[in-house]
Design a protein around this motif. Structure first.
Motif, PDB file in Angstrom:
ATOM      1  N   ALA A 165      73.312-102.313 -41.522  1.00 56.36           N
ATOM      2  CA  ALA A 165      73.726-101.145 -40.746  1.00 56.36           C
ATOM      3  C   ALA A 165      75.066-101.417 -40.068  1.00 56.36           C
ATOM      4  CB  ALA A 165      72.675-100.791 -39.708  1.00 56.36           C
ATOM      5  N   LYS A 166      75.985-100.466 -40.168  1.00 60.28           N
ATOM      6  CA  LYS A 166      77.312-100.683 -39.600  1.00 60.28           C
ATOM      7  C   LYS A 166      77.335-100.311 -38.125  1.00 60.28           C
ATOM      8  CE  LYS A 166      79.493 -96.193 -40.494  1.00 60.28           C
ATOM      9  NZ  LYS A 166      80.660 -95.514 -41.109  1.00 60.28           N
ATOM     10  N   ALA A 167      78.335-100.839 -37.440  1.00 63.57           N
ATOM     11  CA  ALA A 167      78.686-100.465 -36.071  1.00 63.57           C
ATOM     12  C   ALA A 167      77.525-100.573 -35.090  1.00 63.57           C
ATOM     13  CB  ALA A 167      79.269 -99.058 -36.032  1.00 63.57           C
ATOM     14  N   PRO A 168      76.899-101.753 -34.920  1.00 66.70           N
ATOM     15  CA  PRO A 168      75.928-101.903 -33.834  1.00 66.70           C
ATOM     16  C   PRO A 168      76.650-101.819 -32.494  1.00 66.70           C
ATOM     17  CG  PRO A 168      76.373-104.025 -34.853  1.00 66.70           C
ATOM     18  CD  PRO A 168      77.092-103.002 -35.680  1.00 66.70           C
ATOM     19  N   GLU A 169      76.264-100.859 -31.681  1.00 64.14           N
ATOM     20  CA  GLU A 169      77.008-100.591 -30.449  1.00 64.14           C
ATOM     21  C   GLU A 169      76.077 -99.972 -29.418  1.00 64.14           C
ATOM     22  OE1 GLU A 169      80.094 -98.000 -31.790  1.00 64.14           O
ATOM     23  OE2 GLU A 169      78.720 -96.400 -32.374  1.00 64.14           O
ATOM     24  N   ALA A 170      76.649 -99.625 -28.268  1.00 63.72           N
ATOM     25  CA  ALA A 170      75.917 -98.946 -27.188  1.00 63.72           C
ATOM     26  C   ALA A 170      74.645 -99.676 -26.790  1.00 63.72           C
ATOM     27  CB  ALA A 170      75.587 -97.508 -27.596  1.00 63.72           C
ATOM     28  N   PRO A 171      74.687-101.015 -26.590  1.00 65.03           N
ATOM     29  CA  PRO A 171      73.459-101.714 -26.207  1.00 65.03           C
ATOM     30  C   PRO A 171      73.047-101.404 -24.772  1.00 65.03           C
ATOM     31  CG  PRO A 171      75.325-103.206 -26.082  1.00 65.03           C
ATOM     32  CD  PRO A 171      75.850-101.918 -26.659  1.00 65.03           C
ATOM     33  N   HIS A 172      71.748-101.258 -24.577  1.00 64.57           N
ATOM     34  CA  HIS A 172      71.174-101.166 -23.233  1.00 64.57           C
ATOM     35  C   HIS A 172      69.918-102.022 -23.203  1.00 64.57           C
ATOM     36  CE1 HIS A 172      73.929 -98.224 -21.716  1.00 64.57           C
ATOM     37  NE2 HIS A 172      73.590 -97.298 -22.593  1.00 64.57           N
ATOM     38  N   LEU A 173      69.786-102.815 -22.148  1.00 62.50           N
ATOM     39  CA  LEU A 173      68.688-103.773 -22.002  1.00 62.50           C
ATOM     40  C   LEU A 173      67.788-103.322 -20.866  1.00 62.50           C
ATOM     41  CD1 LEU A 173      67.777-106.612 -23.106  1.00 62.50           C
ATOM     42  CD2 LEU A 173      69.109-107.599 -21.227  1.00 62.50           C
ATOM     43  N   TYR A 174      66.461-103.299 -21.127  1.00 64.69           N
ATOM     44  CA  TYR A 174      65.482-102.831 -20.134  1.00 64.69           C
ATOM     45  C   TYR A 174      64.312-103.811 -20.068  1.00 64.69           C
ATOM     46  CZ  TYR A 174      67.730 -98.504 -21.842  1.00 64.69           C
ATOM     47  OH  TYR A 174      68.628 -97.561 -22.271  1.00 64.69           O
ATOM     48  N   HIS A 175      63.761-103.959 -18.881  1.00 62.26           N
ATOM     49  CA  HIS A 175      62.530-104.727 -18.695  1.00 62.26           C
ATOM     50  C   HIS A 175      61.400-103.732 -18.446  1.00 62.26           C
ATOM     51  CE1 HIS A 175      60.444-108.405 -16.620  1.00 62.26           C
ATOM     52  NE2 HIS A 175      59.928-108.102 -17.799  1.00 62.26           N
ATOM     53  N   VAL A 176      60.514-103.593 -19.436  1.00 63.07           N
ATOM     54  CA  VAL A 176      59.414-102.636 -19.368  1.00 63.07           C
ATOM     55  C   VAL A 176      58.122-103.390 -19.675  1.00 63.07           C
ATOM     56  CG1 VAL A 176      58.449-100.466 -20.217  1.00 63.07           C
ATOM     57  CG2 VAL A 176      60.936-100.790 -20.164  1.00 63.07           C
ATOM     58  N   GLY A 177      57.256-103.487 -18.673  1.00 67.44           N
ATOM     59  CA  GLY A 177      56.000-104.198 -18.884  1.00 67.44           C
ATOM     60  C   GLY A 177      56.240-105.670 -19.155  1.00 67.44           C
ATOM     61  N   ASP A 178      55.670-106.169 -20.247  1.00 68.24           N
ATOM     62  CA  ASP A 178      55.773-107.587 -20.579  1.00 68.24           C
ATOM     63  C   ASP A 178      56.997-107.912 -21.429  1.00 68.24           C
ATOM     64  OD1 ASP A 178      53.380-108.106 -19.257  1.00 68.24           O
ATOM     65  OD2 ASP A 178      52.183-107.730 -21.066  1.00 68.24           O
ATOM     66  N   PHE A 179      57.787-106.908 -21.789  1.00 67.70           N
ATOM     67  CA  PHE A 179      58.867-107.143 -22.742  1.00 67.70           C
ATOM     68  C   PHE A 179      60.228-106.715 -22.192  1.00 67.70           C
ATOM     69  CE2 PHE A 179      55.142-106.635 -25.517  1.00 67.70           C
ATOM     70  CZ  PHE A 179      55.265-107.772 -26.314  1.00 67.70           C
ATOM     71  N   LEU A 182      65.835-104.030 -26.174  1.00 74.73           N
ATOM     72  CA  LEU A 182      67.251-103.862 -26.452  1.00 74.73           C
ATOM     73  C   LEU A 182      67.427-102.629 -27.328  1.00 74.73           C
ATOM     74  CD1 LEU A 182      70.174-104.848 -26.287  1.00 74.73           C
ATOM     75  CD2 LEU A 182      69.708-106.310 -28.269  1.00 74.73           C
ATOM     76  N   LEU A 183      67.999-101.590 -26.723  1.00 73.11           N
ATOM     77  CA  LEU A 183      68.252-100.330 -27.412  1.00 73.11           C
ATOM     78  C   LEU A 183      69.703-100.329 -27.873  1.00 73.11           C
ATOM     79  CD1 LEU A 183      66.765 -97.454 -27.765  1.00 73.11           C
ATOM     80  CD2 LEU A 183      68.231 -96.729 -25.873  1.00 73.11           C
ATOM     81  N   ILE A 184      69.959 -99.991 -29.148  1.00 81.34           N
ATOM     82  CA  ILE A 184      71.329 -99.935 -29.635  1.00 81.34           C
ATOM     83  C   ILE A 184      71.524 -98.682 -30.489  1.00 81.34           C
ATOM     84  CG2 ILE A 184      71.454-102.459 -29.701  1.00 81.34           C
ATOM     85  CD1 ILE A 184      71.578-102.162 -32.807  1.00 81.34           C
ATOM     86  N   ALA A 185      72.786 -98.334 -30.708  1.00 79.01           N
ATOM     87  CA  ALA A 185      73.148 -97.339 -31.721  1.00 79.01           C
ATOM     88  C   ALA A 185      73.668 -98.085 -32.936  1.00 79.01           C
ATOM     89  CB  ALA A 185      74.210 -96.390 -31.187  1.00 79.01           C
ATOM     90  N   GLU A 186      73.497 -97.500 -34.101  1.00 75.01           N
ATOM     91  CA  GLU A 186      74.020 -98.092 -35.321  1.00 75.01           C
ATOM     92  C   GLU A 186      74.301 -96.983 -36.327  1.00 75.01           C
ATOM     93  OE1 GLU A 186      71.154-100.786 -36.962  1.00 75.01           O
ATOM     94  OE2 GLU A 186      69.512 -99.367 -36.855  1.00 75.01           O
ATOM     95  N   GLY A 187      75.009 -97.334 -37.388  1.00 72.97           N
ATOM     96  CA  GLY A 187      75.318 -96.364 -38.429  1.00 72.97           C
ATOM     97  C   GLY A 187      76.617 -95.621 -38.233  1.00 72.97           C
ATOM     98  N   GLY A 188      77.369 -95.941 -37.172  1.00 72.07           N
ATOM     99  CA  GLY A 188      78.603 -95.222 -36.894  1.00 72.07           C
ATOM    100  C   GLY A 188      78.327 -93.925 -36.170  1.00 72.07           C
ATOM    101  N   THR A 189      79.333 -93.424 -35.460  1.00 72.79           N
ATOM    102  CA  THR A 189      79.129 -92.253 -34.618  1.00 72.79           C
ATOM    103  C   THR A 189      79.304 -90.935 -35.365  1.00 72.79           C
ATOM    104  OG1 THR A 189      79.638 -91.370 -32.406  1.00 72.79           O
ATOM    105  CG2 THR A 189      81.503 -92.008 -33.799  1.00 72.79           C
ATOM    106  N   GLU A 190      79.281 -91.008 -36.723  1.00 73.13           N
ATOM    107  CA  GLU A 190      79.389 -89.799 -37.531  1.00 73.13           C
ATOM    108  C   GLU A 190      77.986 -89.367 -37.977  1.00 73.13           C
ATOM    109  OE1 GLU A 190      82.684 -92.323 -37.117  1.00 73.13           O
ATOM    110  OE2 GLU A 190      81.070 -92.775 -38.516  1.00 73.13           O
ATOM    111  N   ARG A 191      77.856 -88.799 -39.174  1.00 73.54           N
ATOM    112  CA  ARG A 191      76.580 -88.225 -39.586  1.00 73.54           C
ATOM    113  C   ARG A 191      75.481 -89.278 -39.745  1.00 73.54           C
ATOM    114  NH1 ARG A 191      79.289 -84.317 -38.426  1.00 73.54           N
ATOM    115  NH2 ARG A 191      79.445 -82.378 -39.642  1.00 73.54           N
TER     116      ARG A 191
END
Length: 515
Positions: A165-179, A182-191
């Motif tokens: 998958a191209k363009a791994p970007e927009a990472p956000h890290l969260y602590h929820v429960g026991d885990f 890491l949320l990311i965007a991928e595939g490029g910002t087009e279609r």
């Protein structure tokens, strides 16, 4: 499927955080000043603009020769230890930087630079012992001191999305429960844009990808909202979860053209087997907001309602004031200018009740042109402004970048319509006018589909006579002011400019037009 954003128009890369019952959201601003628009909500649907985080030249350096779609990329907004923290990348000057505030409406601090953090789309997250983790597109992760900007060790490479998958970007890290998620965007910002997620026992991994990735994408569908990605999660005060993300609304035939830029959408999130499941897009503020009180996800699988308060509902058209008489000492926060806004070139103080613009660049083709506008928020819209061009030359324009814009330009005794489309820059219409102030007008209308080659909209430009009748000078195809033609990351901005001497504007009005 709901096809309406909660923040319409050029509001990309949304990031959200909650403090008590209040939600705050920020977006990218690219080459425009002031930077990083900020919004407040009590229910995730009704958003009120409260300011801009980077509203001083000392916070936001945008060189006059910096390119369009440069500047400010992808903020992350968080609340920690009694303060708001905003981290963002200025790709045209200072790299990654952090500003803080006790009140999100400002003032925000002077920036702390992070020279050791390389990469865009920076995120901030704190673990239980107070360690601050900064994760960037790529995906790389740093331990940092957010107060000084110092990196505390080398970059660590972490999970970067699905294979190939191209363009791994927009990472956000969260602590929820026991885990840690890491949320990311991928595939490029087009279609091909998508949102994927992984989890780990620690903020640095090892990360296990969700078996149902991508958790959000509209690629390969006929959904009216496309390019969905660059998401952020927030937990409501009632325990429910929500996702804000960007998307576009292509119009016309093939391949579809989006002209408003990337907009902010909202969807509910439930958790199944420790993984987030994204539901249908939530309706914007113009839709019924449901009954008051807390809620849980309906057992029938329908879309739940966001947290509801008794705050009066705002239709998206009311996000910004529709009419500005320029009666105040400064400009309202929805007005944005290109790269800077020195009072020597843009002021409401020289001629009380008027906005005065003094030319610097000689046309809208120049990166240093004096231009002040507002985001186009509706596919069908009307913008009108009363200009006094007796001391110079200027007008009203719909702008995507230096090489893609339409304008109606006034000087003493004449108006012209200009259309810049890549290397072409013709004057498409000219009309003699009586001396003195006159009303300029730009409308965007969405045509009935006529097949694969139908454009997304038509842009008409003209003037209003003293009796209110409209004289149309030109009707231009809107596809040439779209991202699919021009490229880049922004959306249309409609506003006033000066190209020679000094021009004054008594008022400017923007309104949606019923299709």
């Amino acid at each position: 499927m709901v096809a309406h954003p909660v923040l319409p128009g050029f509001h990309p890369d949304p990031t959200v955080c909650r403090v008590g019952d209040d939600y705050y959201l920020a977006c990218s601003s690219f080459e425009y000043f002031p930077g990083v628009p900020l919004f407040h909500s009590r229910d995730l649907r009704n958003w009120t603009r409260i300011g801009n985080a980077l509203d001083r030249p000392s916070q936001l350096r945008l060189p006059l020769d910096s390119p369009s779609s440069g500047g400010i990329y992808a903020p992350t907004l968080r609340h920690h230890d009694g303060r708001f923290w905003l981290i963002v990348t200025n790709v045209s000057a200072d790299g990654n930087l952090i500003v803080t505030a006790t009140d999100p409406a400002g003032p925000w601090s002077e920036p702390v630079l992070l020279p050791g953090v390389q990469g865009i789309d920076p995120d901030l997250a704190w673990d239980d012992d107070g360690t601050c983790w900064c994760t960037v597109a790529g995906v790389g992760q740093y331990r940092i001191d957010p107060r000084t900007g110092e990196t505390l060790g080398p970059v660590r490479r972490v999970w970067s999305g699905g294979p190939g998958a191209k363009a791994p970007e927009a990472p956000h890290l969260y602590h929820v429960g026991d885990f840690w998620y890491l949320l990311i965007a991928e595939g490029g910002t087009e279609r091909g844009h998508a949102v994927s997620i992984a989890r780990a026992p620690a903020p640095y991994g090892p990360f296990e990808p969700c078996p149902a990735n991508p958790v959000l994408t509209h690629r390969g569908t006929d959904d009216p909202v496309q390019n969905t990605g660059h998401a952020d999660l927030v937990q409501a005060s009632d325990g429910t979860w929500w996702m804000v993300f960007l998307g576009v609304r292509p119009g016309g035939g093939t391949p579809g053209w989006h002209v408003l830029g990337r907009e902010t959408f909202l969807a509910p999130v439930t958790w199944e087997d420790g993984w987030p499941v994204v539901g249908e897009l939530a309706a914007p503020a113009s839709e019924p907001a449901g009954s008051a009180g807390h809620f849980t996800s309906p057992a029938d699988g329908s879309t739940p309602e966001p947290p509801h308060t008794h705050t009066p509902a705002l239709h998206p058209t009311q996000l910004d004031p529709p009419h500005d008489d320029f009666d105040h000492p400064g400009l309202a926060p929805h007005w944005i200018s290109l790269r800077d806004r020195p009072t020597t070139h843009c002021t409401t103080k020289d001629r009380p009740g008027w906005l005065t613009l003094r030319a610097r660049g000689t046309s809208l083709d120049a990166p240093d042109v004096v231009f002040t506008g507002r985001r186009q928020q509706h596919p069908a819209s009307r913008t009108r402004a009363l200009i006094d061009p007796s001391e110079g030359r200027g007008g009203l324009a719909v702008r995507l970048d230096e090489q893609h814009h339409y304008a109606i330009e006034a000087t003493r005794g004449e108006v012209q319509v200009r259309a810049r489309i890549g290397p072409l820059n013709p004057v498409v219409a000219t009309l003699p006018t009586p001396p003195g102030p006159l009303v300029l007008r730009i409308e965007t209308t969405t045509p009935e589909p006529r097949g694969a080659r139908t454009g997304p909209d038509t842009v008409t430009l003209g003037i209003e006579n003293p009796d209110g009748t409209y004289v149309q000078l030109a009707a231009l195809d809107g596809r040439y002011l779209s991202t699919e033609v021009a490229g880049g990351f922004t959306g249309r901005v409609i506003g006033m400019y000066a190209a020679e001497g000094t021009v004054h504007f008594d008022w400017c009005a923007y309104e949606p037009v019923a299709p």
